[in-house]
Design an enzyme around this catalytic site. Structure first.
Site, mmCIF file in Angstrom:
data_model
loop_
_atom_site.group_PDB
_atom_site.id
_atom_site.type_symbol
_atom_site.label_atom_id
_atom_site.label_comp_id
_atom_site.label_asym_id
_atom_site.label_seq_id
_atom_site.Cartn_x
_atom_site.Cartn_y
_atom_site.Cartn_z
ATOM 1 N N LYS A 111 -7.920 -63.879 39.176
ATOM 2 C CA LYS A 111 -7.650 -62.787 38.230
ATOM 3 C C LYS A 111 -8.568 -61.629 38.592
ATOM 4 C CE LYS A 111 -4.863 -62.498 34.582
ATOM 5 N NZ LYS A 111 -3.560 -63.148 34.429
ATOM 6 N N GLY A 112 -8.208 -60.455 38.142
ATOM 7 C CA GLY A 112 -9.052 -59.302 38.439
ATOM 8 C C GLY A 112 -8.521 -58.047 37.810
#
Length: 426
Positions: A111-112
């Protein structure tokens, strides 16, 4: 304000760790594998400059957290939001590992995003920010390494910019082989027919299957939705088509209600030119935001951000079913209250997994050089989601537990099996 925000951010990671440890205890997870799964593989923080429309330079902070890739390449969204930080990304990456495992996909979790409010920037600025972030990520993403997708405040246009930038860094003969570096692209740029509605469809389908298992239908059921972005819109559309009634909608700008039911199409047409805001919609009345979750309805669908239902408001909920359209919308204290009140919670890693299942089919389509029609795509997603739903439901019965714990048991056991079978290097 800052202290409250920090506590909220911290608790999101605390939530996922508590859920993991609870499941690890329940299945007596191998202690070595437990150590591995309780940490992230990589945490990437990038500061990068971008020239604005006025000629001045701003420096932005971007993140990519890669939790685990025992089952395959990292997979997970990129969000553009002021609250994005490394702790949130760690929690969300871990949830993605469980989600892809539960869905039976050959992926791990990542995720980011960028710490930014996209409403404050022009389209050309957002394009430059996205392209510069992609370039800065460099070889940390790739079609067989880490495959981003849309998330909060990102969309198919964002993915098209990322794909184009990434492909441009490759030799001309290799560019077309890297189209699947992201999923959620526009259909004309290698995207999947139906990917736009896949997450919302999955939320709808799990609700339909749950009520069918009780020998009930969705017809006449009243539901409320928090968040009217991509997920909120599509799940509302599918539910209303089945005869359900959209009683109320809440977003960051307004909370609206209409007893006879809000028109999904009218609300969408209203919100589209207003950057998604439902404020000022004439087809419903505004109400106090604090009263939203306490409305008398059958189904609550939190489809916005994490930690929206907590010990402070969980006791107000009258609905007997909650479908988690967002990731981590209920904290652990809130969940305990809801379970004590016999509320069925369809957990995020099952409920909203239609999106990553759709992404998997897009990835396959790009890899194989194929184009699938919408009907075929939706049938594939429905088949996969239905199989996963039935597995979780059977585990609920077998272990006499709640839906989240059952989903976690299945997800973590699959990863444990992979480690046991292949061993740990060296």
């Amino acid at each position: 304000m800052t202290a409250t925000k920090e506590a909220k951010k911290k608790s999101m990671y605390d939530n996922v760790m508590e859920q993991f440890n609870k499941t690890a205890d329940a299945i007596d997870l191998n202690s070595d594998i437990r150590k591995i799964l309780s940490i992230t593989n990589n945490e990437i923080i990038i500061h990068f400059p971008v020239k604005m429309d006025n000629g001045k330079v701003e420096v932005f902070t971007g993140y990519r957290v890669q939790h685990n890739n025992a089952l395959g390449p990292y997979k997970g969204g990129l969000r553009y939001h002021p609250t994005v930080d490394v702790d949130d990304a760690k929690a969300l990456a871990m949830w993605m590992t469980w989600k892809t495992s539960l869905a039976g996909l050959p992926y791990g979790g990542a995720k980011g995003g960028i710490q930014i409010d996209p409403r404050n920037y022009s389209l050309s600025e957002l394009e430059r920010i996205t392209r510069r972030f992609t370039y800065a990520l460099g070889e940390n993403i790739g079609p067989e390494l880490d495959i981003p997708a849309p998330d909060v405040n990102t969309n198919e246009q964002t993915m098209a910019w990322i794909a184009d930038t990434y492909m441009s860094t490759k030799a001309p003969s290799e560019r077309s082989n890297n189209k699947h570096v992201v999923t959620g692209k526009p259909v004309g740029s290698g995207g999947l027919e139906g990917r736009d509605r896949a997450t919302g469809f999955g939320v709808f389908l799990t609700l339909k299957l749950l009520f069918e298992s009780k020998k009930e239908t969705l017809n006449g059921k009243k539901f409320i939705v928090q968040g009217f972005g991509n997920v909120g819109y599509w799940v509302s559309k599918f539910l209303v088509n089945e005869g359900a009634i959209l009683l109320a909608v809440q977003d960051a700008h307004a909370t609206i209600i209409k007893e006879s039911g809000i028109s999904v199409n009218d609300l969408f047409e209203h919100s589209k030119p207003r950057k998604g805001s439902i404020q000022g919609f004439s087809g419903a009345e505004e109400m106090a935001p604090s009263e939203f979750f306490g409305l008398d309805c059958d189904i609550v669908i939190p489809a916005a951000l994490g930690n929206q239902i907590t010990a402070a408001n969980a006791f107000e909920i009258k609905a007997k079913v909650i479908a988690e359209g967002a990731n981590g919308p209920i904290d652990n204290e809130g969940e305990r209250i809801l379970l004590d009140n016999n509320v069925t919670i369809i957990p995020d890693i099952l409920c909203n997994s239609g999106g990553v299942i759709g992404s998997y089919f897009e990835w396959l389509q790009n890899r194989n050089g194929e184009l699938w029609p919408l009907e075929e795509v939706m049938a594939k997603i429905e088949k996969k989601m239905s199989e996963n739903f039935n597995k979780v439901q059977n585990t609920v019965t077998e272990h006499e537990t709640d839906w989240r714990t059952a989903a976690y048991i299945l997800a973590i056991k699959r990863i444990e099996t992979a480690y046991v079978q292949r061993g740990i290097f060296p």
